[in-house]
Design a protein around this motif. Structure first.
Motif, PDB file in Angstrom:
ATOM      1  N   LEU A   1       0.831  -1.207   0.000  1.00 47.57           N
ATOM      2  CA  LEU A   1       0.000   0.000   0.000  1.00 47.57           C
ATOM      3  C   LEU A   1       0.867   1.259   0.000  1.00 47.57           C
ATOM      4  O   LEU A   1       0.414   2.319  -0.417  1.00 47.57           O
ATOM      5  CB  LEU A   1      -0.933   0.001   1.210  1.00 47.57           C
ATOM      6  N   ALA A   2       2.096   1.144   0.440  1.00 43.67           N
ATOM      7  CA  ALA A   2       2.998   2.296   0.532  1.00 43.67           C
ATOM      8  C   ALA A   2       3.684   2.548  -0.811  1.00 43.67           C
ATOM      9  O   ALA A   2       4.347   1.658  -1.358  1.00 43.67           O
ATOM     10  CB  ALA A   2       4.038   2.055   1.616  1.00 43.67           C
ATOM     11  N   TRP A   3       3.523   3.758  -1.335  1.00 40.17           N
ATOM     12  CA  TRP A   3       4.118   4.099  -2.631  1.00 40.17           C
ATOM     13  C   TRP A   3       5.638   3.970  -2.601  1.00 40.17           C
ATOM     14  O   TRP A   3       6.247   3.542  -3.582  1.00 40.17           O
ATOM     15  CB  TRP A   3       3.707   5.509  -3.074  1.00 40.17           C
ATOM     16  N   SER A   4       6.258   4.297  -1.487  1.00 38.55           N
ATOM     17  CA  SER A   4       7.717   4.234  -1.408  1.00 38.55           C
ATOM     18  C   SER A   4       8.211   2.788  -1.493  1.00 38.55           C
ATOM     19  O   SER A   4       9.258   2.517  -2.095  1.00 38.55           O
ATOM     20  CB  SER A   4       8.220   4.899  -0.130  1.00 38.55           C
ATOM     21  N   VAL A   5       7.454   1.875  -0.931  1.00 41.11           N
ATOM     22  CA  VAL A   5       7.823   0.456  -0.976  1.00 41.11           C
ATOM     23  C   VAL A   5       7.637  -0.084  -2.391  1.00 41.11           C
ATOM     24  O   VAL A   5       8.483  -0.816  -2.913  1.00 41.11           O
ATOM     25  CB  VAL A   5       7.000  -0.354   0.056  1.00 41.11           C
ATOM     26  N   ARG A   6       6.531   0.305  -3.055  1.00 39.48           N
ATOM     27  CA  ARG A   6       6.307  -0.124  -4.443  1.00 39.48           C
ATOM     28  C   ARG A   6       7.394   0.429  -5.362  1.00 39.48           C
ATOM     29  O   ARG A   6       7.894  -0.269  -6.245  1.00 39.48           O
ATOM     30  CB  ARG A   6       4.926   0.300  -4.940  1.00 39.48           C
ATOM     31  N   GLY A   7       7.761   1.679  -5.177  1.00 39.05           N
ATOM     32  CA  GLY A   7       8.806   2.283  -6.007  1.00 39.05           C
ATOM     33  C   GLY A   7      10.148   1.599  -5.821  1.00 39.05           C
ATOM     34  O   GLY A   7      10.863   1.335  -6.794  1.00 39.05           O
ATOM     35  N   ALA A   8      10.494   1.297  -4.575  1.00 40.51           N
ATOM     36  CA  ALA A   8      11.747   0.583  -4.303  1.00 40.51           C
ATOM     37  C   ALA A   8      11.708  -0.812  -4.920  1.00 40.51           C
ATOM     38  O   ALA A   8      12.708  -1.288  -5.467  1.00 40.51           O
ATOM     39  CB  ALA A   8      11.997   0.512  -2.802  1.00 40.51           C
ATOM     40  N   ALA A   9      10.549  -1.454  -4.869  1.00 37.63           N
ATOM     41  CA  ALA A   9      10.407  -2.777  -5.484  1.00 37.63           C
ATOM     42  C   ALA A   9      10.598  -2.681  -6.996  1.00 37.63           C
ATOM     43  O   ALA A   9      11.254  -3.531  -7.604  1.00 37.63           O
ATOM     44  CB  ALA A   9       9.039  -3.366  -5.163  1.00 37.63           C
ATOM     45  N   GLY A  10      10.039  -1.646  -7.606  1.00 34.39           N
ATOM     46  CA  GLY A  10      10.214  -1.443  -9.047  1.00 34.39           C
ATOM     47  C   GLY A  10      11.674  -1.283  -9.411  1.00 34.39           C
ATOM     48  O   GLY A  10      12.159  -1.859 -10.388  1.00 34.39           O
ATOM     49  N   ARG A  11      12.396  -0.522  -8.613  1.00 38.51           N
ATOM     50  CA  ARG A  11      13.826  -0.319  -8.858  1.00 38.51           C
ATOM     51  C   ARG A  11      14.588  -1.636  -8.711  1.00 38.51           C
ATOM     52  O   ARG A  11      15.442  -1.957  -9.539  1.00 38.51           O
ATOM     53  CB  ARG A  11      14.368   0.742  -7.906  1.00 38.51           C
ATOM     54  N   GLN A  12      14.277  -2.408  -7.668  1.00 36.57           N
ATOM     55  CA  GLN A  12      14.948  -3.695  -7.463  1.00 36.57           C
ATOM     56  C   GLN A  12      14.648  -4.666  -8.601  1.00 36.57           C
ATOM     57  O   GLN A  12      15.545  -5.307  -9.138  1.00 36.57           O
ATOM     58  CB  GLN A  12      14.506  -4.332  -6.147  1.00 36.57           C
ATOM     59  N   LEU A  13      13.382  -4.768  -8.960  1.00 30.58           N
ATOM     60  CA  LEU A  13      12.994  -5.718 -10.004  1.00 30.58           C
ATOM     61  C   LEU A  13      13.574  -5.317 -11.362  1.00 30.58           C
ATOM     62  O   LEU A  13      13.947  -6.180 -12.156  1.00 30.58           O
ATOM     63  CB  LEU A  13      11.472  -5.830 -10.079  1.00 30.58           C
ATOM     64  N   ALA A  14      13.660  -4.029 -11.616  1.00 31.80           N
ATOM     65  CA  ALA A  14      14.206  -3.555 -12.891  1.00 31.80           C
ATOM     66  C   ALA A  14      15.672  -3.927 -13.042  1.00 31.80           C
ATOM     67  O   ALA A  14      16.152  -4.132 -14.154  1.00 31.80           O
ATOM     68  CB  ALA A  14      14.037  -2.043 -13.001  1.00 31.80           C
ATOM     69  N   SER A  15      16.371  -4.041 -11.932  1.00 33.69           N
ATOM     70  CA  SER A  15      17.794  -4.374 -12.003  1.00 33.69           C
ATOM     71  C   SER A  15      18.043  -5.888 -11.961  1.00 33.69           C
ATOM     72  O   SER A  15      19.183  -6.323 -12.049  1.00 33.69           O
ATOM     73  CB  SER A  15      18.553  -3.699 -10.855  1.00 33.69           C
ATOM     74  N   SER A  16      16.985  -6.654 -11.859  1.00 35.98           N
ATOM     75  CA  SER A  16      17.108  -8.102 -11.737  1.00 35.98           C
ATOM     76  C   SER A  16      17.638  -8.732 -13.019  1.00 35.98           C
ATOM     77  O   SER A  16      17.304  -8.314 -14.126  1.00 35.98           O
ATOM     78  CB  SER A  16      15.737  -8.712 -11.401  1.00 35.98           C
ATOM     79  N   ASP A  17      18.450  -9.754 -12.853  1.00 36.65           N
ATOM     80  CA  ASP A  17      18.903 -10.510 -14.015  1.00 36.65           C
ATOM     81  C   ASP A  17      17.841 -11.513 -14.468  1.00 36.65           C
ATOM     82  O   ASP A  17      17.998 -12.187 -15.480  1.00 36.65           O
ATOM     83  CB  ASP A  17      20.237 -11.208 -13.736  1.00 36.65           C
ATOM     84  N   LYS A  18      16.733 -11.582 -13.722  1.00 36.16           N
ATOM     85  CA  LYS A  18      15.596 -12.441 -14.082  1.00 36.16           C
ATOM     86  C   LYS A  18      14.423 -11.564 -14.522  1.00 36.16           C
ATOM     87  O   LYS A  18      13.271 -11.853 -14.223  1.00 36.16           O
ATOM     88  CB  LYS A  18      15.195 -13.311 -12.889  1.00 36.16           C
ATOM     89  N   ILE A  19      14.731 -10.524 -15.256  1.00 38.73           N
ATOM     90  CA  ILE A  19      13.743  -9.500 -15.595  1.00 38.73           C
ATOM     91  C   ILE A  19      12.545 -10.073 -16.355  1.00 38.73           C
ATOM     92  O   ILE A  19      11.414  -9.638 -16.146  1.00 38.73           O
ATOM     93  CB  ILE A  19      14.404  -8.334 -16.358  1.00 38.73           C
ATOM     94  N   GLU A  20      12.773 -11.047 -17.214  1.00 36.82           N
ATOM     95  CA  GLU A  20      11.658 -11.609 -17.978  1.00 36.82           C
ATOM     96  C   GLU A  20      10.677 -12.362 -17.082  1.00 36.82           C
ATOM     97  O   GLU A  20       9.490 -12.412 -17.380  1.00 36.82           O
ATOM     98  CB  GLU A  20      12.181 -12.479 -19.111  1.00 36.82           C
ATOM     99  N   GLU A  21      11.167 -12.892 -15.968  1.00 31.88           N
ATOM    100  CA  GLU A  21      10.300 -13.608 -15.025  1.00 31.88           C
ATOM    101  C   GLU A  21       9.389 -12.646 -14.251  1.00 31.88           C
ATOM    102  O   GLU A  21       8.362 -13.068 -13.734  1.00 31.88           O
ATOM    103  CB  GLU A  21      11.135 -14.418 -14.033  1.00 31.88           C
ATOM    104  N   VAL A  22       9.787 -11.384 -14.158  1.00 28.86           N
ATOM    105  CA  VAL A  22       9.011 -10.406 -13.393  1.00 28.86           C
ATOM    106  C   VAL A  22       8.397  -9.335 -14.304  1.00 28.86           C
ATOM    107  O   VAL A  22       7.976  -8.284 -13.840  1.00 28.86           O
ATOM    108  CB  VAL A  22       9.871  -9.757 -12.281  1.00 28.86           C
ATOM    109  N   ALA A  23       8.312  -9.628 -15.589  1.00 28.61           N
ATOM    110  CA  ALA A  23       7.810  -8.655 -16.557  1.00 28.61           C
ATOM    111  C   ALA A  23       6.407  -8.157 -16.219  1.00 28.61           C
ATOM    112  O   ALA A  23       6.130  -6.954 -16.317  1.00 28.61           O
ATOM    113  CB  ALA A  23       7.834  -9.249 -17.970  1.00 28.61           C
ATOM    114  N   ASP A  24       5.523  -9.054 -15.802  1.00 32.95           N
ATOM    115  CA  ASP A  24       4.151  -8.650 -15.476  1.00 32.95           C
ATOM    116  C   ASP A  24       4.108  -7.710 -14.270  1.00 32.95           C
ATOM    117  O   ASP A  24       3.340  -6.748 -14.249  1.00 32.95           O
ATOM    118  CB  ASP A  24       3.266  -9.869 -15.209  1.00 32.95           C
ATOM    119  N   VAL A  25       4.948  -7.982 -13.287  1.00 30.53           N
ATOM    120  CA  VAL A  25       4.993  -7.129 -12.093  1.00 30.53           C
ATOM    121  C   VAL A  25       5.540  -5.755 -12.478  1.00 30.53           C
ATOM    122  O   VAL A  25       4.998  -4.720 -12.069  1.00 30.53           O
ATOM    123  CB  VAL A  25       5.846  -7.778 -10.981  1.00 30.53           C
TER     124      VAL A  25
END
Length: 149
Positions: A19-43
């Motif tokens: 529910l917290a925008w700051s947590v979602r934004g940090a998650a977006g940054r983490q997932l974007a840098s993932s080497d498994k990016i295709e696995e998290v494409a929907d997120v």
């Protein structure tokens, strides 16, 4: 940034629903840098179109573009083509247009190469967005010619 382990990846995926925008934004940054990016494409796509806070959109888009690869650019273009609100369009467009890579010859050349690759993407919305960007660009020869006048 170090690759995310399975547990860190799972936590980032869970945080994308916070529910917290700051947590979602940090998650977006983490997932974007993932080497498994295709696995998290929907997120990532969901975060790029976050209806609750534009900072989440901006943070995720910038992180994807910081990868400096075609897949990160592709995800941002796809979201841009599907953005349903003025705010989402505005923030995704700003991330694309204000990408610092445009400021150097090497970065601009890399982006143009990536846009050319995406102009032949199987997804029509990605392909159309890439073609529109390319249509707006002037060849370097024209810029050089204009600067000598």
């Amino acid at each position: 940034m170090e690759p995310l382990g399975d547990q860190e990846l799972g936590t980032a995926i869970e945080n994308a629903d916070s529910l917290a925008w700051s947590v979602r934004g940090a998650a977006g940054r983490q997932l974007a840098s993932s080497d498994k990016i295709e696995e998290v494409a929907d997120v990532l796509h969901r975060l790029l179109l976050d209806a609750r806070n534009t900072w989440v959109i901006q943070e995720t888009a910038e992180a994807l573009l910081e990868r400096k690869d075609t897949i990160g650019l592709r995800y941002v273009l796809l979201a841009y083509s599907q953005a349903g609100t003025h705010d989402a369009v505005d923030h995704l467009g700003a991330a694309l247009d204000c990408n610092p890579e445009w400021m150097t010859t090497e970065g601009a050349d890399r982006l143009i190469k990536q846009y050319r690759e995406l102009a032949a993407d199987p997804d029509a919305s990605v392909r159309d967005e890439a073609q529109q960007v390319l249509a707006k660009l002037r060849p370097r020869e024209e810029w050089a010619r204009d600067s000598t006048r």
